[in-house]
Design a protein around this motif. Structure first.
Motif, PDB file in Angstrom:
ATOM      1  N   GLY A   1       0.796  -1.221   0.000  1.00 47.19           N
ATOM      2  CA  GLY A   1       0.000   0.000   0.000  1.00 47.19           C
ATOM      3  C   GLY A   1       0.826   1.267   0.000  1.00 47.19           C
ATOM      4  O   GLY A   1       0.454   2.264  -0.616  1.00 47.19           O
ATOM      5  N   ARG A   2       1.978   1.244   0.677  1.00 44.10           N
ATOM      6  CA  ARG A   2       2.828   2.442   0.700  1.00 44.10           C
ATOM      7  C   ARG A   2       3.393   2.725  -0.686  1.00 44.10           C
ATOM      8  O   ARG A   2       3.427   3.873  -1.125  1.00 44.10           O
ATOM      9  CB  ARG A   2       3.956   2.270   1.710  1.00 44.10           C
ATOM     10  CG  ARG A   2       3.432   2.140   3.134  1.00 44.10           C
ATOM     11  CD  ARG A   2       4.531   1.987   4.145  1.00 44.10           C
ATOM     12  NE  ARG A   2       5.469   0.943   3.756  1.00 44.10           N
ATOM     13  CZ  ARG A   2       6.707   0.828   4.227  1.00 44.10           C
ATOM     14  NH1 ARG A   2       7.161   1.674   5.121  1.00 44.10           N
ATOM     15  NH2 ARG A   2       7.495  -0.144   3.826  1.00 44.10           N
ATOM     16  N   GLU A   3       3.800   1.686  -1.402  1.00 44.23           N
ATOM     17  CA  GLU A   3       4.301   1.878  -2.761  1.00 44.23           C
ATOM     18  C   GLU A   3       3.202   2.413  -3.674  1.00 44.23           C
ATOM     19  O   GLU A   3       3.444   3.312  -4.486  1.00 44.23           O
ATOM     20  CB  GLU A   3       4.840   0.553  -3.320  1.00 44.23           C
ATOM     21  CG  GLU A   3       6.091   0.071  -2.650  1.00 44.23           C
ATOM     22  CD  GLU A   3       6.603  -1.244  -3.195  1.00 44.23           C
ATOM     23  OE1 GLU A   3       7.606  -1.730  -2.650  1.00 44.23           O
ATOM     24  OE2 GLU A   3       6.034  -1.792  -4.158  1.00 44.23           O
ATOM     25  N   LEU A   4       2.014   1.867  -3.528  1.00 41.04           N
ATOM     26  CA  LEU A   4       0.892   2.308  -4.359  1.00 41.04           C
ATOM     27  C   LEU A   4       0.535   3.759  -4.067  1.00 41.04           C
ATOM     28  O   LEU A   4       0.237   4.528  -4.989  1.00 41.04           O
ATOM     29  CB  LEU A   4      -0.312   1.392  -4.125  1.00 41.04           C
ATOM     30  CG  LEU A   4      -1.488   1.558  -5.076  1.00 41.04           C
ATOM     31  CD1 LEU A   4      -1.062   1.354  -6.528  1.00 41.04           C
ATOM     32  CD2 LEU A   4      -2.604   0.581  -4.698  1.00 41.04           C
ATOM     33  N   GLU A   5       0.605   4.161  -2.803  1.00 35.06           N
ATOM     34  CA  GLU A   5       0.321   5.553  -2.443  1.00 35.06           C
ATOM     35  C   GLU A   5       1.331   6.490  -3.094  1.00 35.06           C
ATOM     36  O   GLU A   5       0.962   7.531  -3.638  1.00 35.06           O
ATOM     37  CB  GLU A   5       0.331   5.720  -0.911  1.00 35.06           C
ATOM     38  CG  GLU A   5      -0.188   7.057  -0.431  1.00 35.06           C
ATOM     39  CD  GLU A   5       0.816   8.195  -0.471  1.00 35.06           C
ATOM     40  OE1 GLU A   5       0.406   9.361  -0.486  1.00 35.06           O
ATOM     41  OE2 GLU A   5       2.036   7.914  -0.492  1.00 35.06           O
ATOM     42  N   VAL A   6       2.604   6.143  -3.067  1.00 27.00           N
ATOM     43  CA  VAL A   6       3.642   6.964  -3.709  1.00 27.00           C
ATOM     44  C   VAL A   6       3.356   7.070  -5.205  1.00 27.00           C
ATOM     45  O   VAL A   6       3.399   8.161  -5.787  1.00 27.00           O
ATOM     46  CB  VAL A   6       5.056   6.376  -3.470  1.00 27.00           C
ATOM     47  CG1 VAL A   6       6.097   7.099  -4.308  1.00 27.00           C
ATOM     48  CG2 VAL A   6       5.425   6.423  -1.993  1.00 27.00           C
ATOM     49  N   PHE A   7       3.028   5.957  -5.822  1.00 23.67           N
ATOM     50  CA  PHE A   7       2.761   5.918  -7.260  1.00 23.67           C
ATOM     51  C   PHE A   7       1.566   6.799  -7.636  1.00 23.67           C
ATOM     52  O   PHE A   7       1.679   7.667  -8.508  1.00 23.67           O
ATOM     53  CB  PHE A   7       2.515   4.464  -7.677  1.00 23.67           C
ATOM     54  CG  PHE A   7       2.371   4.249  -9.149  1.00 23.67           C
ATOM     55  CD1 PHE A   7       3.446   4.434 -10.006  1.00 23.67           C
ATOM     56  CD2 PHE A   7       1.164   3.843  -9.683  1.00 23.67           C
ATOM     57  CE1 PHE A   7       3.308   4.220 -11.373  1.00 23.67           C
ATOM     58  CE2 PHE A   7       1.018   3.628 -11.034  1.00 23.67           C
ATOM     59  CZ  PHE A   7       2.098   3.821 -11.886  1.00 23.67           C
ATOM     60  N   PHE A   8       0.440   6.599  -6.967  1.00 21.90           N
ATOM     61  CA  PHE A   8      -0.761   7.389  -7.261  1.00 21.90           C
ATOM     62  C   PHE A   8      -0.538   8.874  -6.973  1.00 21.90           C
ATOM     63  O   PHE A   8      -0.915   9.728  -7.779  1.00 21.90           O
ATOM     64  CB  PHE A   8      -1.948   6.893  -6.441  1.00 21.90           C
ATOM     65  CG  PHE A   8      -2.568   5.605  -6.905  1.00 21.90           C
ATOM     66  CD1 PHE A   8      -2.271   5.042  -8.131  1.00 21.90           C
ATOM     67  CD2 PHE A   8      -3.474   4.934  -6.094  1.00 21.90           C
ATOM     68  CE1 PHE A   8      -2.858   3.858  -8.554  1.00 21.90           C
ATOM     69  CE2 PHE A   8      -4.081   3.761  -6.504  1.00 21.90           C
ATOM     70  CZ  PHE A   8      -3.768   3.213  -7.728  1.00 21.90           C
TER      71      PHE A   8
ATOM     72  N   GLN B   1       6.313   8.348   1.028  1.00 20.47           N
ATOM     73  CA  GLN B   1       7.593   8.232   0.327  1.00 20.47           C
ATOM     74  C   GLN B   1       8.798   8.327   1.259  1.00 20.47           C
ATOM     75  O   GLN B   1       9.728   7.533   1.140  1.00 20.47           O
ATOM     76  CB  GLN B   1       7.713   9.267  -0.787  1.00 20.47           C
ATOM     77  CG  GLN B   1       8.992   9.079  -1.593  1.00 20.47           C
ATOM     78  CD  GLN B   1       9.066   9.968  -2.807  1.00 20.47           C
ATOM     79  OE1 GLN B   1       8.071  10.560  -3.227  1.00 20.47           O
ATOM     80  NE2 GLN B   1      10.239  10.068  -3.380  1.00 20.47           N
ATOM     81  N   ALA B   2       8.809   9.261   2.180  1.00 20.62           N
ATOM     82  CA  ALA B   2       9.971   9.437   3.058  1.00 20.62           C
ATOM     83  C   ALA B   2      10.240   8.179   3.879  1.00 20.62           C
ATOM     84  O   ALA B   2      11.386   7.716   3.971  1.00 20.62           O
ATOM     85  CB  ALA B   2       9.777  10.640   3.967  1.00 20.62           C
ATOM     86  N   ALA B   3       9.197   7.618   4.466  1.00 17.98           N
ATOM     87  CA  ALA B   3       9.369   6.400   5.266  1.00 17.98           C
ATOM     88  C   ALA B   3       9.808   5.227   4.394  1.00 17.98           C
ATOM     89  O   ALA B   3      10.681   4.446   4.782  1.00 17.98           O
ATOM     90  CB  ALA B   3       8.083   6.063   5.999  1.00 17.98           C
ATOM     91  N   LEU B   4       9.228   5.118   3.216  1.00 15.52           N
ATOM     92  CA  LEU B   4       9.591   4.034   2.300  1.00 15.52           C
ATOM     93  C   LEU B   4      11.040   4.177   1.843  1.00 15.52           C
ATOM     94  O   LEU B   4      11.771   3.185   1.779  1.00 15.52           O
ATOM     95  CB  LEU B   4       8.634   4.041   1.107  1.00 15.52           C
ATOM     96  CG  LEU B   4       8.591   2.816   0.217  1.00 15.52           C
ATOM     97  CD1 LEU B   4       8.265   1.558   1.001  1.00 15.52           C
ATOM     98  CD2 LEU B   4       7.572   3.016  -0.895  1.00 15.52           C
ATOM     99  N   ASP B   5      11.460   5.398   1.562  1.00 17.75           N
ATOM    100  CA  ASP B   5      12.862   5.637   1.179  1.00 17.75           C
ATOM    101  C   ASP B   5      13.810   5.208   2.290  1.00 17.75           C
ATOM    102  O   ASP B   5      14.829   4.571   2.033  1.00 17.75           O
ATOM    103  CB  ASP B   5      13.103   7.121   0.868  1.00 17.75           C
ATOM    104  CG  ASP B   5      12.600   7.531  -0.503  1.00 17.75           C
ATOM    105  OD1 ASP B   5      12.389   6.642  -1.353  1.00 17.75           O
ATOM    106  OD2 ASP B   5      12.427   8.740  -0.715  1.00 17.75           O
TER     107      ASP B   5
END
Length: 92
Positions: free
Chosen positions: A45-52, A63-67
């Protein structure tokens, strides 16, 4: 995943710029038991949120947390979105 993120993803999915891509919900979600399109996520879900968020030109909340946690994975996903490429998302 939080209910807040799940709700945000559904709202982002309904944005006109995302709808213009002609993606069906089943690309990202399993159908729910009641037949609705938005059941459990197929992808992170975090990747999808960044993408959308990148597609619609909005700041990502994830994005910051995922990075930090995934060695710049958020920037990679955002770069894919800017190039109009569908990335290989992490499966759930």
């Amino acid at each position: 995943m939080s209910d807040i993120l799940e709700q945000r993803l559904i709202e982002l999915f309904h944005h006109p710029k995302i709808q213009g891509c002609n993606w069906q919900p089943r690309l990202f979600w399993h159908p729910a038991a009641d037949g609705s399109a938005f059941g459990a996520l197929r992808v992170d879900g975090r990747e999808l949120e960044v993408f959308f968020a990148t597609i619609i030109g909005e700041a990502s909340t994830e994005q910051a947390a995922l990075d930090q946690e995934e060695d710049s994975r958020g920037r990679f996903i955002a770069a894919n979105a800017r190039r109009h490429e569908l990335p290989l998302f992490t499966r759930r």
